[in-house]
Design a protein around this motif. Structure first.
Motif, mmCIF file in Angstrom:
data_model
loop_
_atom_site.group_PDB
_atom_site.id
_atom_site.type_symbol
_atom_site.label_atom_id
_atom_site.label_comp_id
_atom_site.label_asym_id
_atom_site.label_seq_id
_atom_site.Cartn_x
_atom_site.Cartn_y
_atom_site.Cartn_z
ATOM 1 N N PHE A 83 0.826 -1.203 0.000
ATOM 2 C CA PHE A 83 0.000 0.000 0.000
ATOM 3 C C PHE A 83 0.860 1.251 0.000
ATOM 4 O O PHE A 83 2.021 1.245 0.403
ATOM 5 C CB PHE A 83 -0.944 0.007 1.213
ATOM 6 C CG PHE A 83 -0.227 -0.036 2.546
ATOM 7 C CD1 PHE A 83 0.119 1.126 3.209
ATOM 8 C CD2 PHE A 83 0.081 -1.254 3.128
ATOM 9 C CE1 PHE A 83 0.782 1.086 4.420
ATOM 10 C CE2 PHE A 83 0.741 -1.305 4.350
ATOM 11 C CZ PHE A 83 1.089 -0.132 5.002
ATOM 12 N N ASN A 84 0.261 2.324 -0.513
ATOM 13 C CA ASN A 84 0.837 3.662 -0.440
ATOM 14 C C ASN A 84 -0.322 4.648 -0.472
ATOM 15 O O ASN A 84 -1.476 4.256 -0.338
ATOM 16 C CB ASN A 84 1.860 3.904 -1.569
ATOM 17 C CG ASN A 84 1.279 3.661 -2.948
ATOM 18 O OD1 ASN A 84 0.122 3.961 -3.214
ATOM 19 N ND2 ASN A 84 2.093 3.106 -3.834
ATOM 20 N N ASP A 85 -0.030 5.932 -0.657
ATOM 21 C CA ASP A 85 -1.093 6.943 -0.653
ATOM 22 C C ASP A 85 -2.085 6.770 -1.795
ATOM 23 O O ASP A 85 -3.217 7.238 -1.713
ATOM 24 C CB ASP A 85 -0.485 8.352 -0.728
ATOM 25 C CG ASP A 85 0.248 8.713 0.547
ATOM 26 O OD1 ASP A 85 -0.020 8.093 1.587
ATOM 27 O OD2 ASP A 85 1.100 9.620 0.502
ATOM 28 N N LYS A 86 -1.682 6.102 -2.866
ATOM 29 C CA LYS A 86 -2.520 6.014 -4.059
ATOM 30 C C LYS A 86 -3.194 4.655 -4.267
ATOM 31 O O LYS A 86 -4.179 4.565 -4.990
ATOM 32 C CB LYS A 86 -1.680 6.323 -5.304
ATOM 33 C CG LYS A 86 -1.100 7.711 -5.291
ATOM 34 C CD LYS A 86 -0.167 7.911 -6.453
ATOM 35 C CE LYS A 86 0.530 9.259 -6.312
ATOM 36 N NZ LYS A 86 1.634 9.408 -7.211
ATOM 37 N N SER A 87 -2.651 3.590 -3.680
ATOM 38 C CA SER A 87 -3.204 2.272 -3.984
ATOM 39 C C SER A 87 -3.024 1.287 -2.833
ATOM 40 O O SER A 87 -2.217 1.499 -1.922
ATOM 41 C CB SER A 87 -2.562 1.701 -5.247
ATOM 42 O OG SER A 87 -1.198 1.429 -5.017
ATOM 43 N N PHE A 88 -3.777 0.212 -2.952
ATOM 44 C CA PHE A 88 -3.708 -0.892 -2.002
ATOM 45 C C PHE A 88 -3.873 -2.168 -2.823
ATOM 46 O O PHE A 88 -4.856 -2.327 -3.539
ATOM 47 C CB PHE A 88 -4.840 -0.778 -0.976
ATOM 48 C CG PHE A 88 -4.818 -1.854 0.067
ATOM 49 C CD1 PHE A 88 -4.061 -1.701 1.212
ATOM 50 C CD2 PHE A 88 -5.561 -3.016 -0.087
ATOM 51 C CE1 PHE A 88 -4.030 -2.684 2.194
ATOM 52 C CE2 PHE A 88 -5.538 -4.017 0.875
ATOM 53 C CZ PHE A 88 -4.774 -3.841 2.022
ATOM 54 N N LYS A 89 -2.887 -3.067 -2.762
ATOM 55 C CA LYS A 89 -2.945 -4.278 -3.578
ATOM 56 C C LYS A 89 -2.662 -5.502 -2.719
ATOM 57 O O LYS A 89 -1.764 -5.494 -1.885
ATOM 58 C CB LYS A 89 -1.930 -4.197 -4.718
ATOM 59 C CG LYS A 89 -1.988 -5.388 -5.626
ATOM 60 C CD LYS A 89 -1.298 -5.165 -6.934
ATOM 61 C CE LYS A 89 -1.483 -6.426 -7.768
ATOM 62 N NZ LYS A 89 -1.090 -6.302 -9.101
ATOM 63 N N GLN A 90 -3.442 -6.545 -2.959
ATOM 64 C CA GLN A 90 -3.249 -7.810 -2.268
ATOM 65 C C GLN A 90 -2.597 -8.804 -3.223
ATOM 66 O O GLN A 90 -3.047 -8.987 -4.346
ATOM 67 C CB GLN A 90 -4.590 -8.380 -1.792
ATOM 68 C CG GLN A 90 -4.461 -9.721 -1.127
ATOM 69 C CD GLN A 90 -5.804 -10.322 -0.724
ATOM 70 O OE1 GLN A 90 -6.860 -9.842 -1.127
ATOM 71 N NE2 GLN A 90 -5.762 -11.370 0.062
ATOM 72 N N TYR A 91 -1.534 -9.449 -2.759
ATOM 73 C CA TYR A 91 -0.874 -10.520 -3.495
ATOM 74 C C TYR A 91 -1.207 -11.819 -2.771
ATOM 75 O O TYR A 91 -0.691 -12.092 -1.700
ATOM 76 C CB TYR A 91 0.638 -10.310 -3.554
ATOM 77 C CG TYR A 91 1.028 -9.049 -4.278
ATOM 78 C CD1 TYR A 91 1.218 -9.053 -5.653
ATOM 79 C CD2 TYR A 91 1.206 -7.848 -3.587
ATOM 80 C CE1 TYR A 91 1.583 -7.901 -6.324
ATOM 81 C CE2 TYR A 91 1.561 -6.687 -4.256
ATOM 82 C CZ TYR A 91 1.742 -6.722 -5.618
ATOM 83 O OH TYR A 91 2.100 -5.575 -6.278
ATOM 84 N N LYS A 92 -2.103 -12.611 -3.367
ATOM 85 C CA LYS A 92 -2.552 -13.854 -2.747
ATOM 86 C C LYS A 92 -1.561 -14.971 -3.014
ATOM 87 O O LYS A 92 -0.848 -14.962 -4.020
ATOM 88 C CB LYS A 92 -3.917 -14.256 -3.301
ATOM 89 C CG LYS A 92 -5.026 -13.294 -2.942
ATOM 90 C CD LYS A 92 -6.336 -13.780 -3.508
ATOM 91 C CE LYS A 92 -7.453 -12.807 -3.167
ATOM 92 N NZ LYS A 92 -8.746 -13.260 -3.688
ATOM 93 N N THR A 93 -1.550 -15.943 -2.132
ATOM 94 C CA THR A 93 -0.761 -17.151 -2.338
ATOM 95 C C THR A 93 -1.664 -18.356 -2.118
ATOM 96 O O THR A 93 -2.730 -18.254 -1.517
ATOM 97 C CB THR A 93 0.438 -17.229 -1.365
ATOM 98 O OG1 THR A 93 -0.057 -17.270 -0.025
ATOM 99 C CG2 THR A 93 1.361 -16.051 -1.549
ATOM 100 N N LYS A 94 -1.236 -19.470 -2.598
ATOM 101 C CA LYS A 94 -2.010 -20.697 -2.430
ATOM 102 C C LYS A 94 -1.708 -21.307 -1.071
ATOM 103 O O LYS A 94 -0.593 -21.251 -0.589
ATOM 104 C CB LYS A 94 -1.663 -21.684 -3.531
ATOM 105 C CG LYS A 94 -1.927 -21.134 -4.921
ATOM 106 C CD LYS A 94 -2.441 -22.204 -5.817
ATOM 107 C CE LYS A 94 -2.669 -21.698 -7.212
ATOM 108 N NZ LYS A 94 -3.926 -21.095 -7.424
ATOM 109 N N THR A 95 -2.734 -21.882 -0.494
ATOM 110 C CA THR A 95 -2.534 -22.570 0.772
ATOM 111 C C THR A 95 -2.030 -23.984 0.505
ATOM 112 O O THR A 95 -2.411 -24.607 -0.482
ATOM 113 C CB THR A 95 -3.824 -22.602 1.615
ATOM 114 O OG1 THR A 95 -3.532 -23.223 2.860
ATOM 115 C CG2 THR A 95 -4.946 -23.327 0.912
#
Length: 150
Positions: A83-95
């Protein structure tokens, strides 16, 4: 994390920390740390797996370069949030809970270029799932979180 998992959980935590100390290489890629841990656990508990009991974990391995602001990471079962002031991103992984060998076979290190003011966050359990997980039972597992801001 062995809170609420009795003596078996404590022994699993000690075993995993011991293995991590043995397989850690400062110049190694994060996914190799997870693969080496997985292989060592399989070797250590081969006889116990036949009885249906084994040690396992969700894990994220991070390697951060202060000079280039590059983050290398690899994980099983844990998401990484950038995350930063402009965006929020999730990087998923496999369980790895259902097909550990397949997940471990294809696990890779990913690179993330960070900038001043960026942050990363990961956690062991989403808070919205805690109530579903425990139902009417008392919460005994810890929720572990890590946050890093550049």
């Amino acid at each position: 994390d062995c809170t609420g998992h009795s003596v078996e959980g404590a022994l699993a935590s000690v075993s995993m920390m011991s293995i991590l100390n043995q397989v850690y290489k400062e110049d190694g890629a994060p996914h190799w740390l997870i693969k080496d841990l997985h292989n060592s656990l399989n070797n250590m508990q081969e006889q116990n797996l036949e009885l249906g009991y084994g040690i396992g974990c969700e894990m994220i391995a991070l390697k951060f370069n202060n000079q280039t602001l590059e983050l290398e990471y690899s994980a099983t079962g844990l998401s990484l949030y950038h995350f930063n002031d402009k965006s929020f991103k999730q990087y998923k992984t496999k369980t790895a809970a259902f097909d550990t060998d397949r997940i471990i076979k294809y696990i890779r290190t990913r690179n993330l270029k960070l900038s001043e003011g960026d942050g990363i966050f990961t956690h062991s359990e989403l808070l919205k799932f805690v109530d579903l997980h425990r139902g009417q039972e008392e919460q005994t597992d810890d929720i572990i979180s890590l946050r890093l801001k550049i």
